[in-house]
Design an enzyme around this catalytic site. Sequence first.
Site, PDB file in Angstrom:
ATOM      1  N   LYS A  22       0.834  -1.213   0.000  1.00 57.97           N
ATOM      2  CA  LYS A  22       0.000   0.000   0.000  1.00 57.97           C
ATOM      3  C   LYS A  22       0.862   1.255   0.000  1.00 57.97           C
ATOM      4  O   LYS A  22       0.627   2.184  -0.777  1.00 57.97           O
ATOM      5  CB  LYS A  22      -0.907   0.006   1.240  1.00 57.97           C
ATOM      6  CG  LYS A  22      -1.600   1.339   1.480  1.00 57.97           C
ATOM      7  CD  LYS A  22      -2.497   1.315   2.692  1.00 57.97           C
ATOM      8  CE  LYS A  22      -1.902   1.852   3.949  1.00 57.97           C
ATOM      9  NZ  LYS A  22      -1.583   3.274   4.010  1.00 57.97           N
ATOM     10  N   ASN A  23       1.862   1.287   0.862  1.00 58.82           N
ATOM     11  CA  ASN A  23       2.637   2.525   1.008  1.00 58.82           C
ATOM     12  C   ASN A  23       3.597   2.768  -0.145  1.00 58.82           C
ATOM     13  O   ASN A  23       4.249   3.802  -0.200  1.00 58.82           O
ATOM     14  CB  ASN A  23       3.390   2.533   2.345  1.00 58.82           C
ATOM     15  CG  ASN A  23       2.441   2.729   3.513  1.00 58.82           C
ATOM     16  OD1 ASN A  23       1.245   2.937   3.311  1.00 58.82           O
ATOM     17  ND2 ASN A  23       2.970   2.647   4.721  1.00 58.82           N
ATOM     18  N   CYS A 116      -6.272  12.962  11.918  1.00 61.66           N
ATOM     19  CA  CYS A 116      -6.795  11.655  11.535  1.00 61.66           C
ATOM     20  C   CYS A 116      -6.820  10.771  12.762  1.00 61.66           C
ATOM     21  O   CYS A 116      -6.512  11.202  13.859  1.00 61.66           O
ATOM     22  CB  CYS A 116      -5.954  11.028  10.437  1.00 61.66           C
ATOM     23  SG  CYS A 116      -4.398  10.391  11.012  1.00 61.66           S
ATOM     24  N   ARG A 121      -2.115  15.227  12.017  1.00 58.92           N
ATOM     25  CA  ARG A 121      -1.221  14.799  10.913  1.00 58.92           C
ATOM     26  C   ARG A 121      -0.822  16.051  10.146  1.00 58.92           C
ATOM     27  O   ARG A 121      -1.344  16.331   9.061  1.00 58.92           O
ATOM     28  CB  ARG A 121      -1.998  13.821  10.042  1.00 58.92           C
ATOM     29  CG  ARG A 121      -1.134  12.843   9.266  1.00 58.92           C
ATOM     30  CD  ARG A 121      -1.163  11.484   9.882  1.00 58.92           C
ATOM     31  NE  ARG A 121      -0.414  10.530   9.078  1.00 58.92           N
ATOM     32  CZ  ARG A 121      -0.875   9.344   8.698  1.00 58.92           C
ATOM     33  NH1 ARG A 121      -2.070   8.963   9.048  1.00 58.92           N
ATOM     34  NH2 ARG A 121      -0.127   8.540   7.988  1.00 58.92           N
ATOM     35  N   ASP A 305       3.698   1.003  12.095  1.00 55.45           N
ATOM     36  CA  ASP A 305       2.544   0.295  11.532  1.00 55.45           C
ATOM     37  C   ASP A 305       2.435  -1.137  12.042  1.00 55.45           C
ATOM     38  O   ASP A 305       1.387  -1.765  11.889  1.00 55.45           O
ATOM     39  CB  ASP A 305       2.623   0.284   9.999  1.00 55.45           C
ATOM     40  CG  ASP A 305       2.306   1.649   9.401  1.00 55.45           C
ATOM     41  OD1 ASP A 305       1.873   2.537  10.151  1.00 55.45           O
ATOM     42  OD2 ASP A 305       2.496   1.820   8.194  1.00 55.45           O
ATOM     43  N   ARG A 397      -8.776  -0.391   3.707  1.00 55.60           N
ATOM     44  CA  ARG A 397      -7.842   0.623   3.195  1.00 55.60           C
ATOM     45  C   ARG A 397      -6.492  -0.004   2.848  1.00 55.60           C
ATOM     46  O   ARG A 397      -5.811   0.483   1.945  1.00 55.60           O
ATOM     47  CB  ARG A 397      -7.610   1.725   4.248  1.00 55.60           C
ATOM     48  CG  ARG A 397      -8.772   2.673   4.448  1.00 55.60           C
ATOM     49  CD  ARG A 397      -8.352   3.788   5.379  1.00 55.60           C
ATOM     50  NE  ARG A 397      -7.020   4.225   5.020  1.00 55.60           N
ATOM     51  CZ  ARG A 397      -6.037   4.496   5.886  1.00 55.60           C
ATOM     52  NH1 ARG A 397      -6.233   4.386   7.171  1.00 55.60           N
ATOM     53  NH2 ARG A 397      -4.850   4.869   5.458  1.00 55.60           N
TER      54      ARG A 397
HETATM   55  C1  UD1 Z   1       3.738   7.070   6.210  1.00 59.74           C
HETATM   56  C2  UD1 Z   1       2.945   5.812   5.979  1.00 59.74           C
HETATM   57  C3  UD1 Z   1       2.310   5.322   7.283  1.00 59.74           C
HETATM   58  C4  UD1 Z   1       3.377   5.167   8.355  1.00 59.74           C
HETATM   59  C5  UD1 Z   1       4.203   6.432   8.483  1.00 59.74           C
HETATM   60  C6  UD1 Z   1       5.375   6.287   9.430  1.00 59.74           C
HETATM   61  C7  UD1 Z   1       2.196   6.041   3.694  1.00 59.74           C
HETATM   62  C8  UD1 Z   1       1.051   6.235   2.757  1.00 59.74           C
HETATM   63  N1  UD1 Z   1       1.898   6.092   4.999  1.00 59.74           N
HETATM   64  O1  UD1 Z   1       2.828   8.067   6.646  1.00 59.74           O
HETATM   65  O2  UD1 Z   1       1.707   4.052   7.023  1.00 59.74           O
HETATM   66  O3  UD1 Z   1       2.746   4.917   9.591  1.00 59.74           O
HETATM   67  O4  UD1 Z   1       4.735   6.813   7.191  1.00 59.74           O
HETATM   68  O5  UD1 Z   1       6.176   5.244   9.026  1.00 59.74           O
HETATM   69  O6  UD1 Z   1       3.319   5.807   3.284  1.00 59.74           O
HETATM   70  N2  UD1 Z   1       5.032  15.024  10.468  1.00 59.74           N
HETATM   71  C9  UD1 Z   1       5.047  16.358  10.752  1.00 59.74           C
HETATM   72  N3  UD1 Z   1       4.938  17.244   9.709  1.00 59.74           N
HETATM   73  C10 UD1 Z   1       4.825  16.838   8.426  1.00 59.74           C
HETATM   74  C11 UD1 Z   1       4.814  15.450   8.139  1.00 59.74           C
HETATM   75  C12 UD1 Z   1       4.916  14.557   9.190  1.00 59.74           C
HETATM   76  O7  UD1 Z   1       5.142  16.778  11.901  1.00 59.74           O
HETATM   77  O8  UD1 Z   1       4.730  17.696   7.526  1.00 59.74           O
HETATM   78  C13 UD1 Z   1       5.139  14.048  11.575  1.00 59.74           C
HETATM   79  C14 UD1 Z   1       3.888  13.167  11.691  1.00 59.74           C
HETATM   80  O9  UD1 Z   1       2.878  13.787  12.431  1.00 59.74           O
HETATM   81  C15 UD1 Z   1       4.436  11.947  12.382  1.00 59.74           C
HETATM   82  C16 UD1 Z   1       5.863  11.856  11.832  1.00 59.74           C
HETATM   83  O10 UD1 Z   1       6.149  13.117  11.283  1.00 59.74           O
HETATM   84  O11 UD1 Z   1       4.481  12.168  13.767  1.00 59.74           O
HETATM   85  C17 UD1 Z   1       6.061  10.799  10.772  1.00 59.74           C
HETATM   86  O12 UD1 Z   1       5.103  10.974   9.764  1.00 59.74           O
HETATM   87  P1  UD1 Z   1       5.404  10.602   8.242  1.00 59.74           P
HETATM   88  O13 UD1 Z   1       6.682   9.853   8.140  1.00 59.74           O
HETATM   89  O14 UD1 Z   1       5.244  11.836   7.421  1.00 59.74           O
HETATM   90  O15 UD1 Z   1       4.208   9.613   7.924  1.00 59.74           O
HETATM   91  P2  UD1 Z   1       3.281   9.593   6.648  1.00 59.74           P
HETATM   92  O16 UD1 Z   1       4.089   9.871   5.429  1.00 59.74           O
HETATM   93  O17 UD1 Z   1       2.063  10.395   6.892  1.00 59.74           O
END
Ligand code: UD1
Length: 417
Positions: A22-23, A116, A121, A305, A397
């Site tokens: 998925k990711n 979320c 997020r 995850d 999902r």
């Molecule tokens: C992706 C994965 C999700 C996984 C996560 C962490 C996909 C579609 N989803 O989510 O399954 O759980 O990586 O391995 O690939 N953050 C900020 N600001 C930002 C972006 C992120 O503060 O602009 C924080 C988030 O709140 C979180 C941390 O960074 O605490 C990690 O998030 P991130 O690595 O961005 O996860 P996703 O890409 O949303």
Amino acid sequence: MSEIIIQGGRRLEGTVRVQGAKNSVLPVLAATILHPGQTVLRGCPHLSDVEASIRILRHLGCSAQWEGEELVVDTSSMDRWDVPDHLMREMRSSVIFLGAILARLGWAEMSYPGGCELGPRPIDLHLATLRRLGAVIREEGGGLRCEAHHMAGREIALSLPSVGATENAILAACGAEGETVIVNAAREPEIEDLQTYLRAIGCAVRGAGSSTVCVEGRRETHDAVHTIMPDRIAAATYLAAVAAAGGEVELENVDCRHLSTVTAALHEAGCQVEGGEGRACLRSRERLRAIGTVRTAAYPGFPTDAQALLMAAMLRARGSTMFVENIFANRYRHVDELRRMGADISVAGRVAVVTGVPRLYGAELRCTDLRGGAAMLVAGLSAEGVTRVGDIHHIRRGYEDPVRDLRALGADIRLET
Ligand code: UD1
């Protein structure tokens, strides 16, 4: 309203093939926009998040259709740059389309993906990387209006290795003039898969999988065929299920290098795990034992995850196991549901302590989120009596057909509509 019904207590035996990731497929679907032509995706899992991405592509004027197991995307007729609110709400990670639309058209509009089920997020890092490349982004009325007709490659230093922000930066950098260097990039294998796809269409990206990724923008692109990598979290789900229920299972379409922290934890708990080329075997013969503290971390650390999945496997282990969730603020919502089954879990902030109980009992549960829902299936398989799991749209999902897969392993599990 559909429910998954499990009669627990059966050992699992057999072989199951793991779906595509998925990711990986979600950023790759966004990346198809960079090439105004055809992409054929093999091993593309049938997931509701994939359907949500397809709806976004079609809204943008692209075509996407299933041909058997392949998804054929053609973005040559793309004529829109906006993602409406209802499509943004279907899937939080739709923000990944932002970098791709900007790279292709120099203009994008979408609503802000708010909080979320895992807690807030934010997308501040996504926006900062795009601004660094020259995008002008106005945040007004819950929406984002972005203009980026003259993006130029720069060094982008991420303050934390966000997966989504790294992917957005890579996609946008493909449309920027010159070289972009992303420092403190996330190292998740799915980013490497995105790089493999981008190279297949002609983009110049290197370094993915390490913390420095370089992109040379504005390369000519061409049609490509790409196979989506195996889903390491779906694999972890089935490994956790066998560990919890007992039995011996072989998984096909697995890259064991991506699962090392998960298999190490299950080995410590008393399972025998063997990895081979594209496959993994797990044998669980006796009651598991508690393991040292499990701390979630960015890859190659223990994946957030898989936290709920491993927790579900440890509910009946001898002794206490501590979990520390370091990535998301609100990732213990499955705990209240697991307690309904008799699990002994205490939570204080980012820390959860599971004290193994000799028996779990079937209960009526509701999925709280994707991986929390999968954890309920794992727990249900090892519980006495019947577990009914509702709100399974969360599970859809990210899992193609867990009922089919677990039945193939001998579980007494069915879908009731
Ligand atoms: C992706 C994965 C999700 C996984 C996560 C962490 C996909 C579609 N989803 O989510 O399954 O759980 O990586 O391995 O690939 N953050 C900020 N600001 C930002 C972006 C992120 O503060 O602009 C924080 C988030 O709140 C979180 C941390 O960074 O605490 C990690 O998030 P991130 O690595 O961005 O996860 P996703 O890409 O949303």
